[in-house]
Motif scaffolding. Structure first.
Motif, PDB file in Angstrom:
ATOM      1  N   LYS A 134      30.056  31.204  48.529  1.00  0.00           N
ATOM      2  CA  LYS A 134      30.391  30.355  47.398  1.00  0.00           C
ATOM      3  C   LYS A 134      31.708  29.695  47.064  1.00  0.00           C
ATOM      4  CE  LYS A 134      26.096  32.297  44.671  1.00  0.00           C
ATOM      5  NZ  LYS A 134      25.193  31.227  44.529  1.00  0.00           N
ATOM      6  N   ASN A 135      31.671  28.636  46.569  1.00  0.00           N
ATOM      7  CA  ASN A 135      32.908  27.896  46.789  1.00  0.00           C
ATOM      8  C   ASN A 135      33.775  27.916  45.662  1.00  0.00           C
ATOM      9  OD1 ASN A 135      31.929  25.801  48.552  1.00  0.00           O
ATOM     10  ND2 ASN A 135      31.506  24.196  47.035  1.00  0.00           N
ATOM     11  N   ILE A 136      34.888  28.411  46.147  1.00  0.00           N
ATOM     12  CA  ILE A 136      35.577  29.494  45.270  1.00  0.00           C
ATOM     13  C   ILE A 136      37.297  28.679  45.541  1.00  0.00           C
ATOM     14  CG2 ILE A 136      37.148  31.543  45.247  1.00  0.00           C
ATOM     15  CD1 ILE A 136      34.256  32.418  44.852  1.00  0.00           C
ATOM     16  N   SER A 137      37.619  28.389  43.859  1.00  0.00           N
ATOM     17  CA  SER A 137      38.880  27.860  43.835  1.00  0.00           C
ATOM     18  C   SER A 137      40.049  29.332  43.492  1.00  0.00           C
ATOM     19  CB  SER A 137      39.009  27.177  42.582  1.00  0.00           C
ATOM     20  OG  SER A 137      37.907  26.146  42.963  1.00  0.00           O
ATOM     21  N   VAL A 138      40.499  28.947  44.023  1.00  0.00           N
ATOM     22  CA  VAL A 138      42.082  29.485  43.776  1.00  0.00           C
ATOM     23  C   VAL A 138      43.709  28.789  43.627  1.00  0.00           C
ATOM     24  CG1 VAL A 138      44.338  30.804  44.937  1.00  0.00           C
ATOM     25  CG2 VAL A 138      41.715  31.985  45.539  1.00  0.00           C
ATOM     26  N   ARG A 139      44.294  29.021  42.815  1.00  0.00           N
ATOM     27  CA  ARG A 139      45.136  27.958  42.295  1.00  0.00           C
ATOM     28  C   ARG A 139      46.596  29.375  41.839  1.00  0.00           C
ATOM     29  NH1 ARG A 139      46.790  23.617  39.969  1.00  0.00           N
ATOM     30  NH2 ARG A 139      48.329  23.467  38.444  1.00  0.00           N
TER      31      ARG A 139
END
Length: 268
Positions: free
Chosen positions: A229-234
């Motif tokens: 799954k496309n995962i975002s991390v900030r």
């Protein structure tokens, strides 16, 4: 623990890589006594390193391969009980993150090099000062690196919800990037990663903004490859801005977002 030569080697279901840091008295035959004892205990020495602490004492750091049924605590006590040994520290490299010292070096499946943290941070600073949208470029570089790491792990060992986080944490510690505390729900794909002693933040110096975009990208790439799954991390908190640790928030990227265009994502 000797870390400068810790690399990823592979996975053996029947054994564990265990390191020992042994302080011993430098008498004639001391090292032979220690190595002979380990051989009798069927502890296969993968790598060893000797430091001279004082004129009378030395420090012998070794990585050994041991069968999983070996009582590590008991073995450490036996080593410490040797007449020439004064203290013993030990630990387990659960996923076998060491590699023989060859040229060229091999790090998680490809050629690697050793570099000073300052060298890498100088490159990051140069990008931040000279290139528009440098943060996005650094994040994209991290995305690809994290994805490559997860692909390699999956190719050589079982990776699942019980070990994907600890595997990443051990890699970071082994290569000197930082100490990770990972809390990520594999059902919601949400959570956070706390980085202690980030090599980027520690060396970068004071900053008004978080500076670990590369690490955010690396985490996102690794998790995206693992979860599918496309995962975002900030990064929402950074040691370079005066915080005690760096903190990265994990979330599922918006639907139909291409990973290479999501950059660091949004905080939910």
């Amino acid at each position: 623990m000797v870390r400068d030569l810790c690399m990823f080697a592979g996975f053996n279901e029947d054994s564990r890589i265990v390191w020992f840091k042994i302080t011993y008295s430098k008498e004639p035959g001391s090292l032979s006594l220690i190595t002979d004892f380990l051989e009798k205990e069927n502890a296969f020495i993968k790598f060893g390193h000797i430091d001279n602490i004082t004129h009378d004492k030395g420090e012998y750091s070794i990585f050994t391969e041991l069968k999983k049924d070996v009582d590590i605590e008991d073995l450490a006590r036996k080593i410490e009980g040797l007449e020439v040994v004064s203290t013993v520290e030990h630990g387990i490299s659960e996923f076998g993150m060491i590699y023989s010292v060859d040229f060229p070096l091999n790090v998680i499946g490809v050629r690697g090099v050793m570099a000073r943290a300052l060298t890498i941070v100088d490159i990051i600073k140069t990008l931040n000062q000279s290139v528009p949208h440098a943060e996005g470029l650094l994040t994209l570089s991290g995305l690809r690196g994290g994805s490559h790491a997860a692909k390699y792990f999956k190719s050589i060992m079982p990776i699942n919800d019980s070990n994907f986080a600890s595997m990443l944490a051990e890699l970071y510690r082994a290569v000197g990037w930082g100490i990770l505390e990972i809390d990520c729900d594999p059902e919601t794909y949400e959570g956070k990663i706390v980085v202690k002693d980030s090599f980027i933040a520690d060396v970068y110096g004071g900053s008004d903004q978080p500076v670990c975009a590369f690490m955010s990208g690396y985490f996102a790439g690794y998790l995206t490859e693992y979860f599918g799954k496309n995962i975002s991390v900030r990064e929402v908190s950074c040691k370079a801005t005066g915080k005690s640790v760096c903190e990265h928030i994990i979330s599922l990227a918006p639907t139909n977002t291409n990973q290479e265009h999501q950059l660091r994502g949004e905080i939910k």
